[in-house]
Design a protein around this motif. Structure first.
Motif, PDB file in Angstrom:
ATOM      1  N   LYS A   6      74.143  45.290  37.287  1.00 23.40           N
ATOM      2  CA  LYS A   6      74.236  44.750  35.888  1.00 23.40           C
ATOM      3  C   LYS A   6      73.076  43.394  36.167  1.00 23.40           C
ATOM      4  O   LYS A   6      72.954  42.827  37.035  1.00 23.40           O
ATOM      5  N   ALA A   7      72.853  42.656  35.035  1.00 21.30           N
ATOM      6  CA  ALA A   7      71.685  42.328  35.089  1.00 21.30           C
ATOM      7  C   ALA A   7      71.802  41.324  33.688  1.00 21.30           C
ATOM      8  O   ALA A   7      72.325  40.993  32.815  1.00 21.30           O
ATOM      9  N   VAL A   8      71.398  39.516  34.095  1.00 23.66           N
ATOM     10  CA  VAL A   8      71.103  39.252  32.510  1.00 23.66           C
ATOM     11  C   VAL A   8      69.948  38.777  32.349  1.00 23.66           C
ATOM     12  O   VAL A   8      68.818  38.378  33.591  1.00 23.66           O
ATOM     13  N   LYS A   9      69.468  38.075  30.670  1.00 29.20           N
ATOM     14  CA  LYS A   9      68.304  37.931  31.041  1.00 29.20           C
ATOM     15  C   LYS A   9      67.923  36.347  31.408  1.00 29.20           C
ATOM     16  O   LYS A   9      68.658  35.151  30.954  1.00 29.20           O
ATOM     17  N   ARG A  10      66.916  36.541  31.817  1.00 30.29           N
ATOM     18  CA  ARG A  10      66.835  34.594  32.331  1.00 30.29           C
ATOM     19  C   ARG A  10      65.413  34.208  31.599  1.00 30.29           C
ATOM     20  O   ARG A  10      64.438  34.305  31.295  1.00 30.29           O
ATOM     21  N   GLU A  11      65.756  32.808  30.909  1.00 29.04           N
ATOM     22  CA  GLU A  11      64.947  32.138  29.612  1.00 29.04           C
ATOM     23  C   GLU A  11      64.429  30.942  30.228  1.00 29.04           C
ATOM     24  O   GLU A  11      63.174  30.962  30.394  1.00 29.04           O
ATOM     25  N   VAL A  27      69.794  36.866  42.276  1.00 28.43           N
ATOM     26  CA  VAL A  27      68.272  36.684  42.308  1.00 28.43           C
ATOM     27  C   VAL A  27      67.280  36.697  41.392  1.00 28.43           C
ATOM     28  O   VAL A  27      67.583  37.339  40.215  1.00 28.43           O
ATOM     29  N   PRO A  28      66.226  35.988  41.394  1.00 30.98           N
ATOM     30  CA  PRO A  28      65.341  35.949  39.615  1.00 30.98           C
ATOM     31  C   PRO A  28      64.769  37.337  40.286  1.00 30.98           C
ATOM     32  O   PRO A  28      64.411  37.810  41.419  1.00 30.98           O
ATOM     33  N   ALA A  29      64.207  38.301  39.272  1.00 30.88           N
ATOM     34  CA  ALA A  29      63.064  39.515  39.190  1.00 30.88           C
ATOM     35  C   ALA A  29      62.655  39.744  37.555  1.00 30.88           C
ATOM     36  O   ALA A  29      62.945  38.710  36.667  1.00 30.88           O
ATOM     37  N   VAL A  30      62.219  40.076  38.312  1.00 29.61           N
ATOM     38  CA  VAL A  30      60.980  40.457  36.693  1.00 29.61           C
ATOM     39  C   VAL A  30      61.016  42.227  36.814  1.00 29.61           C
ATOM     40  O   VAL A  30      61.753  43.124  37.596  1.00 29.61           O
ATOM     41  N   SER A  40      61.978  39.171  32.167  1.00 32.82           N
ATOM     42  CA  SER A  40      62.517  37.686  33.445  1.00 32.82           C
ATOM     43  C   SER A  40      63.913  38.188  33.054  1.00 32.82           C
ATOM     44  O   SER A  40      65.246  37.622  31.984  1.00 32.82           O
ATOM     45  N   ILE A  41      64.578  38.507  34.534  1.00 33.00           N
ATOM     46  CA  ILE A  41      66.841  38.762  34.555  1.00 33.00           C
ATOM     47  C   ILE A  41      66.692  38.126  35.821  1.00 33.00           C
ATOM     48  O   ILE A  41      65.856  37.060  36.814  1.00 33.00           O
ATOM     49  N   ALA A  42      67.567  38.321  36.113  1.00 31.72           N
ATOM     50  CA  ALA A  42      68.743  37.441  36.918  1.00 31.72           C
ATOM     51  C   ALA A  42      69.749  38.516  37.569  1.00 31.72           C
ATOM     52  O   ALA A  42      70.438  39.346  37.287  1.00 31.72           O
ATOM     53  N   VAL A  43      70.019  39.213  38.980  1.00 30.00           N
ATOM     54  CA  VAL A  43      70.679  39.980  39.318  1.00 30.00           C
ATOM     55  C   VAL A  43      71.417  39.908  40.450  1.00 30.00           C
ATOM     56  O   VAL A  43      71.431  38.828  41.200  1.00 30.00           O
ATOM     57  N   ASP A  44      72.970  40.143  40.797  1.00 29.55           N
ATOM     58  CA  ASP A  44      73.851  39.719  41.935  1.00 29.55           C
ATOM     59  C   ASP A  44      72.697  39.731  42.866  1.00 29.55           C
ATOM     60  O   ASP A  44      72.808  41.580  43.432  1.00 29.55           O
ATOM     61  N   SER A  45      72.800  38.846  44.135  1.00 29.36           N
ATOM     62  CA  SER A  45      72.238  39.332  45.454  1.00 29.36           C
ATOM     63  C   SER A  45      73.194  40.460  46.121  1.00 29.36           C
ATOM     64  O   SER A  45      72.268  41.372  46.526  1.00 29.36           O
ATOM     65  N   ILE A  46      74.382  40.266  46.071  1.00 29.34           N
ATOM     66  CA  ILE A  46      75.191  41.609  46.780  1.00 29.34           C
ATOM     67  C   ILE A  46      75.232  42.716  46.845  1.00 29.34           C
ATOM     68  O   ILE A  46      74.198  43.592  46.913  1.00 29.34           O
ATOM     69  N   GLU A  47      74.958  42.732  45.310  1.00 31.50           N
ATOM     70  CA  GLU A  47      75.054  43.901  44.980  1.00 31.50           C
ATOM     71  C   GLU A  47      73.988  44.388  44.805  1.00 31.50           C
ATOM     72  O   GLU A  47      73.861  46.077  44.639  1.00 31.50           O
ATOM     73  N   LEU A  48      73.058  43.852  44.585  1.00 31.83           N
ATOM     74  CA  LEU A  48      71.122  44.985  44.751  1.00 31.83           C
ATOM     75  C   LEU A  48      71.362  45.367  46.062  1.00 31.83           C
ATOM     76  O   LEU A  48      70.746  46.007  45.792  1.00 31.83           O
ATOM     77  N   LEU A  63      69.407  49.702  35.052  1.00 30.18           N
ATOM     78  CA  LEU A  63      69.413  47.967  34.706  1.00 30.18           C
ATOM     79  C   LEU A  63      69.773  48.251  33.803  1.00 30.18           C
ATOM     80  O   LEU A  63      69.370  48.000  32.742  1.00 30.18           O
ATOM     81  N   ASP A  64      71.548  47.469  33.442  1.00 31.67           N
ATOM     82  CA  ASP A  64      71.773  46.963  32.445  1.00 31.67           C
ATOM     83  C   ASP A  64      72.194  45.440  32.010  1.00 31.67           C
ATOM     84  O   ASP A  64      72.612  44.449  32.453  1.00 31.67           O
ATOM     85  N   ILE A  65      71.222  44.963  30.886  1.00 33.67           N
ATOM     86  CA  ILE A  65      70.779  44.003  30.703  1.00 33.67           C
ATOM     87  C   ILE A  65      71.638  42.829  30.102  1.00 33.67           C
ATOM     88  O   ILE A  65      71.754  43.913  28.493  1.00 33.67           O
ATOM     89  N   ALA A  66      72.541  42.347  30.079  1.00 37.68           N
ATOM     90  CA  ALA A  66      73.523  41.804  29.320  1.00 37.68           C
ATOM     91  C   ALA A  66      72.242  41.528  27.551  1.00 37.68           C
ATOM     92  O   ALA A  66      71.228  40.943  27.519  1.00 37.68           O
ATOM     93  N   ASN A  67      73.000  42.418  26.679  1.00 36.52           N
ATOM     94  CA  ASN A  67      72.975  42.294  25.217  1.00 36.52           C
ATOM     95  C   ASN A  67      71.706  42.488  24.751  1.00 36.52           C
ATOM     96  O   ASN A  67      70.193  41.716  24.288  1.00 36.52           O
ATOM     97  N   ASP A  68      71.017  43.972  25.457  1.00 35.03           N
ATOM     98  CA  ASP A  68      70.066  44.283  25.991  1.00 35.03           C
ATOM     99  C   ASP A  68      69.793  46.010  26.198  1.00 35.03           C
ATOM    100  O   ASP A  68      71.023  46.158  26.594  1.00 35.03           O
ATOM    101  N   THR A  69      68.810  46.115  25.931  1.00 35.32           N
ATOM    102  CA  THR A  69      69.091  47.690  26.241  1.00 35.32           C
ATOM    103  C   THR A  69      68.718  48.510  27.560  1.00 35.32           C
ATOM    104  O   THR A  69      68.238  47.519  28.331  1.00 35.32           O
ATOM    105  N   PRO A  70      69.703  48.924  28.032  1.00 30.73           N
ATOM    106  CA  PRO A  70      69.382  49.314  29.713  1.00 30.73           C
ATOM    107  C   PRO A  70      68.375  50.502  30.026  1.00 30.73           C
ATOM    108  O   PRO A  70      67.984  50.840  29.104  1.00 30.73           O
ATOM    109  N   VAL A  71      67.558  50.183  30.990  1.00 28.96           N
ATOM    110  CA  VAL A  71      66.182  50.123  31.718  1.00 28.96           C
ATOM    111  C   VAL A  71      66.555  50.899  32.419  1.00 28.96           C
ATOM    112  O   VAL A  71      67.252  50.855  33.364  1.00 28.96           O
TER     113      VAL A  71
END
Length: 211
Positions: A6-11, A27-30, A40-48, A63-71
């Motif tokens: 799971k991931a969330v967008k990072r604005e 963890v901030p990520a791209v 730009s997204i963020a994911v849980d450090s332990i889960e990664l 990558l299940d990005i909240a409010n977006d299409t998985p990739v």
């Protein structure tokens, strides 16, 4: 088969916001790819970390990005804080499941060589090889049995196991393992000192600003 993360967008890319993300276990990520818009997204450090440990460095991650299409992605690179030994940033590369790609795959040695039992010293010169394969056909590692190697024997890339679903790109004459015969105690110590295994593919780097 892919594993979901799971991931969330990072604005907000402000340093203060990024610091709070890390303090909260994120963890901030791209996410980027060929002809794909980077996100730009963020994911849980332990889960990664758990995903990479359980599935391997070349695992396909949905990558299940909240409010977006998985990739479908692969972890392309990551950075560690050298002092705290914590993840500070990650790069995910969007993969095309139908196209081949080149990646580094670990070489794992199996068995105790005859030459080592007789007093020889094993020296591994190559810990990983470059492999070309479709994303879902990339081997987690390439295992080779070295039990039959005697003193003075050399195992090269040409001796590594072959498979129809991937191609090893390294020079076939490159040495993977040698069984040496030390002549003095100094030789033994010198060989041992040279055998430090390197870090994983996409070596962890010290923290750099990716905000």
């Amino acid at each position: 088969m892919s594993v979901t993360l799971k991931a969330v967008k990072r604005e907000d890319h402000a340093r203060s916001t990024t610091r709070k993300l890390r303090e909260g276990g994120q963890v901030p990520a791209v996410v980027y790819g060929k002809e794909k818009e980077s996100k730009s997204i963020a994911v849980d450090s332990i889960e990664l970390i758990k995903t990479v440990r359980d599935e391997g460095r070349n695992a396909i991650i949905s990558l299940d990005i909240a409010n977006d299409t998985p990739v479908d992605v692969m972890l392309h690179d990551y950075q560690l804080d050298a002092v705290k030994d914590e993840l500070v940033h990650a790069d995910f590369y969007i993969v095309n499941m139908a196209e081949e790609m080149d990646v580094a795959v670990a070489v794992r040695l199996e068995g105790e060589p005859t030459g080592v039992k007789d007093g020889g010293v094993l020296q591994q010169a190559l810990y990983e090889v470059q492999v070309r394969a479709k994303p879902n056909q990339i081997p987690e590692e390439i295992t080779v049995d070295i039990s039959a190697l005697d003193t003075g024997d050399i195992l090269t890339v040409a001796d590594l196991p072959k498979a129809a679903n991937y191609e090893i790109l390294d020079d076939t004459e490159s040495t993977v393992v040698t069984i040496l015969t030390p002549t003095t105690n100094d030789d033994v110590e010198g060989i041992d000192n040279e055998q430090g295994e390197p870090e994983l593919v996409g070596e962890a780097q010290t923290e750099r600003n990716e905000d």
